[in-house]
Design a protein around this motif. Structure first.
Motif, PDB file in Angstrom:
ATOM      1  N   ARG A   1     -24.602 -30.425 -16.435  1.00 25.47           N
ATOM      2  CA  ARG A   1     -25.322 -29.720 -17.503  1.00 25.47           C
ATOM      3  C   ARG A   1     -26.754 -30.267 -17.643  1.00 25.47           C
ATOM      4  O   ARG A   1     -27.686 -29.507 -17.853  1.00 25.47           O
ATOM      5  CB  ARG A   1     -24.571 -29.848 -18.830  1.00 25.47           C
ATOM      6  N   GLY A   2     -26.901 -31.574 -17.497  1.00 28.55           N
ATOM      7  CA  GLY A   2     -28.246 -32.163 -17.580  1.00 28.55           C
ATOM      8  C   GLY A   2     -29.132 -31.693 -16.454  1.00 28.55           C
ATOM      9  O   GLY A   2     -30.318 -31.385 -16.664  1.00 28.55           O
TER      10      GLY A   2
ATOM     11  N   ASP B   1     -14.444 -39.722 -13.890  1.00 31.38           N
ATOM     12  CA  ASP B   1     -14.518 -39.214 -15.251  1.00 31.38           C
ATOM     13  C   ASP B   1     -15.102 -37.800 -15.225  1.00 31.38           C
ATOM     14  O   ASP B   1     -16.305 -37.611 -15.049  1.00 31.38           O
ATOM     15  CB  ASP B   1     -15.380 -40.150 -16.094  1.00 31.38           C
TER      16      ASP B   1
ATOM     17  N   GLU C   1     -19.385 -33.461 -15.695  1.00 26.25           N
ATOM     18  CA  GLU C   1     -19.833 -32.218 -16.330  1.00 26.25           C
ATOM     19  C   GLU C   1     -21.130 -32.435 -17.103  1.00 26.25           C
ATOM     20  O   GLU C   1     -22.012 -31.572 -17.091  1.00 26.25           O
ATOM     21  CB  GLU C   1     -18.742 -31.679 -17.247  1.00 26.25           C
ATOM     22  N   ARG C   2     -21.275 -33.583 -17.771  1.00 27.22           N
ATOM     23  CA  ARG C   2     -22.529 -33.875 -18.495  1.00 27.22           C
ATOM     24  C   ARG C   2     -23.695 -33.984 -17.524  1.00 27.22           C
ATOM     25  O   ARG C   2     -24.790 -33.502 -17.805  1.00 27.22           O
ATOM     26  CB  ARG C   2     -22.388 -35.163 -19.305  1.00 27.22           C
ATOM     27  N   VAL C   3     -23.473 -34.592 -16.373  1.00 25.32           N
ATOM     28  CA  VAL C   3     -24.530 -34.705 -15.364  1.00 25.32           C
ATOM     29  C   VAL C   3     -24.927 -33.331 -14.861  1.00 25.32           C
ATOM     30  O   VAL C   3     -26.116 -33.001 -14.757  1.00 25.32           O
ATOM     31  CB  VAL C   3     -24.074 -35.623 -14.186  1.00 25.32           C
TER      32      VAL C   3
ATOM     33  N   ASP D   1     -15.530 -35.630 -17.599  1.00 25.34           N
ATOM     34  CA  ASP D   1     -16.487 -35.367 -18.683  1.00 25.34           C
ATOM     35  C   ASP D   1     -17.884 -35.834 -18.293  1.00 25.34           C
ATOM     36  O   ASP D   1     -18.865 -35.143 -18.534  1.00 25.34           O
ATOM     37  CB  ASP D   1     -16.047 -36.061 -19.981  1.00 25.34           C
ATOM     38  N   MET D   2     -17.979 -37.010 -17.674  1.00 31.84           N
ATOM     39  CA  MET D   2     -19.277 -37.537 -17.268  1.00 31.84           C
ATOM     40  C   MET D   2     -19.901 -36.651 -16.181  1.00 31.84           C
ATOM     41  O   MET D   2     -21.079 -36.332 -16.223  1.00 31.84           O
ATOM     42  CB  MET D   2     -19.127 -38.973 -16.763  1.00 31.84           C
TER      43      MET D   2
END
Length: 134
Positions: free
Chosen positions: A128-129, A119, A124-126, A121-122
């Motif tokens: 960014r976090g 995934d 990329e979220r990681v 999107d997941m």
């Protein structure tokens, strides 16, 4: 008598070098894990999620203080790595203690999915976090 020399046990005994201030911090992890360096569950991942079980809550008063800290902290689900960070424990010590509590039934461990995440999107979220906590 200098701070770098002490007389152990006897007033007039021989002078010996004092232990460095951080020597106790080297001994403490050994004591916390009863001398063990490998967890009962040697495959316990640092990203595994742990939460206190009903048995853990009922056993709270009978647990050693390190175990009590973990059981209290894990009232909210968190990873083994978070347990280590919040309690200022070496990750190896946290793994041993969490694995002990899981073996006793005081914690429920949810293992990560062994399949790699596809995934985007997941991922990329990681990223960014992680950049956000830098």
């Amino acid at each position: 008598m200098g701070e770098d020399m002490v007389r152990p046990y006897l007033r007039d005994g021989p002078m010996v070098p004092a232990l460095p201030a951080d020597a106790a911090s080297l001994l403490r992890p050994y004591l916390q894990t009863s001398g063990r360096v490998e967890a009962a569950d040697d495959e316990l991942e640092i990203e595994a999620q742990v939460v206190t079980s009903a048995y853990g809550l009922n056993s709270f008063g009978r647990l050693a203080f390190e175990h009590r800290d973990i059981v209290a902290l894990c009232a909210t689900t968190m990873s083994v790595a978070e347990v280590a960070a919040r309690l200022a424990l070496h990750i190896g010590v946290a793994k041993v203690l969490v694995a002990d509590l899981a073996a006793l039934g005081c914690l429920v461990v949810e293992r990560p999915d062994p399949e790699p995440a596809d995934d985007l999107d997941m991922i990329e979220r990681v990223i960014r976090g992680l950049e956000g906590i830098r």
